[in-house]
Design a protein around this motif. Sequence first.
Motif, mmCIF file in Angstrom:
data_model
loop_
_atom_site.group_PDB
_atom_site.id
_atom_site.type_symbol
_atom_site.label_atom_id
_atom_site.label_comp_id
_atom_site.label_asym_id
_atom_site.label_seq_id
_atom_site.Cartn_x
_atom_site.Cartn_y
_atom_site.Cartn_z
ATOM 1 N N ARG A 193 2.938 -6.517 9.083
ATOM 2 C CA ARG A 193 1.687 -5.133 9.632
ATOM 3 C C ARG A 193 1.442 -5.008 11.065
ATOM 4 N NH1 ARG A 193 -4.559 -7.588 7.454
ATOM 5 N NH2 ARG A 193 -4.468 -6.391 5.451
ATOM 6 N N TYR B 236 -12.439 -2.031 -4.504
ATOM 7 C CA TYR B 236 -12.828 -2.298 -2.677
ATOM 8 C C TYR B 236 -14.322 -2.164 -2.492
ATOM 9 C CZ TYR B 236 -8.025 -2.161 -0.204
ATOM 10 O OH TYR B 236 -6.744 -2.787 -0.149
ATOM 11 N N THR C 227 -5.513 -7.524 10.402
ATOM 12 C CA THR C 227 -5.896 -6.396 10.000
ATOM 13 C C THR C 227 -5.240 -4.520 11.031
ATOM 14 O OG1 THR C 227 -7.746 -7.424 9.204
ATOM 15 C CG2 THR C 227 -7.620 -4.860 8.434
ATOM 16 N N VAL D 111 0.141 -4.039 3.561
ATOM 17 C CA VAL D 111 -0.396 -4.465 2.655
ATOM 18 C C VAL D 111 -1.919 -4.947 2.755
ATOM 19 C CG1 VAL D 111 1.472 -6.009 2.450
ATOM 20 C CG2 VAL D 111 0.155 -6.382 4.585
ATOM 21 N N HIS D 112 -2.074 -5.338 1.534
ATOM 22 C CA HIS D 112 -3.454 -6.036 1.240
ATOM 23 C C HIS D 112 -3.742 -7.832 0.797
ATOM 24 C CE1 HIS D 112 -7.986 -7.267 0.135
ATOM 25 N NE2 HIS D 112 -6.844 -7.612 -0.428
ATOM 26 N N GLY D 113 -4.202 -8.598 1.338
ATOM 27 C CA GLY D 113 -3.941 -9.771 1.392
ATOM 28 C C GLY D 113 -5.529 -9.986 0.090
ATOM 29 N N PHE E 176 -15.716 3.396 6.449
ATOM 30 C CA PHE E 176 -14.418 3.609 6.622
ATOM 31 C C PHE E 176 -14.344 3.821 4.320
ATOM 32 C CE2 PHE E 176 -14.021 -0.331 7.687
ATOM 33 C CZ PHE E 176 -14.204 -1.681 5.963
ATOM 34 N N LYS F 100 0.466 -0.970 -0.088
ATOM 35 C CA LYS F 100 0.565 0.066 0.039
ATOM 36 C C LYS F 100 1.123 1.520 0.460
ATOM 37 C CE LYS F 100 -3.690 -2.343 2.409
ATOM 38 N NZ LYS F 100 -5.172 -1.949 3.546
ATOM 39 N N HIS G 152 -17.220 -3.472 0.001
ATOM 40 C CA HIS G 152 -17.158 -2.539 1.521
ATOM 41 C C HIS G 152 -17.459 -1.095 1.479
ATOM 42 C CE1 HIS G 152 -13.530 -5.203 4.071
ATOM 43 N NE2 HIS G 152 -13.505 -4.878 3.151
ATOM 44 N N ASN H 12 -1.454 0.102 6.981
ATOM 45 C CA ASN H 12 -1.012 -1.523 7.401
ATOM 46 C C ASN H 12 -0.929 -2.579 6.434
ATOM 47 O OD1 ASN H 12 -3.153 -1.638 5.404
ATOM 48 N ND2 ASN H 12 -4.505 -3.527 6.881
ATOM 49 N N LEU I 170 -10.451 5.057 2.947
ATOM 50 C CA LEU I 170 -9.590 4.064 2.087
ATOM 51 C C LEU I 170 -9.688 4.516 1.248
ATOM 52 C CD1 LEU I 170 -8.882 0.988 2.863
ATOM 53 C CD2 LEU I 170 -10.683 -0.307 1.932
ATOM 54 N N ILE J 114 -4.767 1.152 11.380
ATOM 55 C CA ILE J 114 -5.662 -0.143 10.663
ATOM 56 C C ILE J 114 -5.801 0.912 9.245
ATOM 57 C CG2 ILE J 114 -8.315 1.817 11.072
ATOM 58 C CD1 ILE J 114 -8.885 -1.927 11.748
ATOM 59 N N GLU J 115 -5.467 1.196 8.525
ATOM 60 C CA GLU J 115 -6.049 2.092 7.402
ATOM 61 C C GLU J 115 -4.409 1.606 7.222
ATOM 62 O OE1 GLU J 115 -8.887 5.235 5.532
ATOM 63 O OE2 GLU J 115 -6.766 6.130 5.642
HETATM 64 P P1 CMP Z 1 -7.026 -4.712 3.720
HETATM 65 O O1 CMP Z 1 -6.738 -6.348 4.278
HETATM 66 O O2 CMP Z 1 -6.244 -3.963 2.574
HETATM 67 O O3 CMP Z 1 -9.764 -4.618 3.337
HETATM 68 C C1 CMP Z 1 -9.435 -3.505 3.770
HETATM 69 C C2 CMP Z 1 -9.174 -2.215 3.852
HETATM 70 O O4 CMP Z 1 -9.866 -1.740 4.562
HETATM 71 C C3 CMP Z 1 -8.301 -2.965 5.036
HETATM 72 O O5 CMP Z 1 -7.105 -3.799 4.914
HETATM 73 C C4 CMP Z 1 -7.973 -1.763 6.387
HETATM 74 O O6 CMP Z 1 -6.620 -1.247 5.215
HETATM 75 C C5 CMP Z 1 -9.095 -1.405 5.515
HETATM 76 N N1 CMP Z 1 -9.682 -1.130 7.106
HETATM 77 C C6 CMP Z 1 -10.721 -1.878 7.774
HETATM 78 N N2 CMP Z 1 -11.129 -1.615 8.633
HETATM 79 C C7 CMP Z 1 -11.269 -0.191 8.667
HETATM 80 C C8 CMP Z 1 -11.020 0.641 9.714
HETATM 81 N N3 CMP Z 1 -12.221 0.186 10.757
HETATM 82 N N4 CMP Z 1 -11.287 1.881 9.981
HETATM 83 C C9 CMP Z 1 -10.199 2.761 8.795
HETATM 84 N N5 CMP Z 1 -9.902 1.703 7.484
HETATM 85 C C10 CMP Z 1 -10.325 0.248 7.891
#
Ligand code: CMP
Length: 140
Positions: free
Chosen positions: A104, A51, A93, A116-118, A59, A11, A54, A114, A63, A111-112
């Motif tokens: 992580r 995304y 996460t 990497v995404h997988g 968020f 990321k 979501h 973070n 995001l 949490i945002e």
């Molecule tokens: P990711 O694995 O990329 O999948 C969705 C992403 O949303 C997650 O990693 C986080 O980076 C983000 N995310 C999840 N929960 C929250 C949250 N409560 N607030 C902000 N970002 C979030």
Amino acid sequence: MSVQKTLSIIKPDATARNLTGSVNARFEQAGLRIIAQKRLCLTRAQAEKFYEVHREKAFYDSLCEYMSSGPVVAQVLCGDDAVAKNREIMGATNPANAEIGTIRRDFGQSIEHNVVHGSDSPENAEIEIQFFFSQLEIIE
Ligand code: CMP
């Protein structure tokens, strides 16, 4: 155990801190192979599409703004149980809840932000890989 592929994204918080090599070393040390990789900037619309699942979350806007704020590195990782193995290597996460020694926990800022995404399942891995890569770009 089966050989799988999974989609990984390094990321913007990680590319900004020059952590691409450090993150890749974690994958390779754990036995995953990087069989496709590209650095790119997602548009806001592309981040929204990626995304989409979501969309209803509080968020989502933040995001998508963040994921289109700088370069990312999209990757296909391959190996035994690659989906689950990558999730283990990444950690929870929220970096604050991730095990010591995970990507992580060791590099995450929030949490945002973070690192990497997988992909979360083999089915979603297939969809997410196709979002970024053509068959010609994946070299097994
Ligand atoms: P990711 O694995 O990329 O999948 C969705 C992403 O949303 C997650 O990693 C986080 O980076 C983000 N995310 C999840 N929960 C929250 C949250 N409560 N607030 C902000 N970002 C979030």
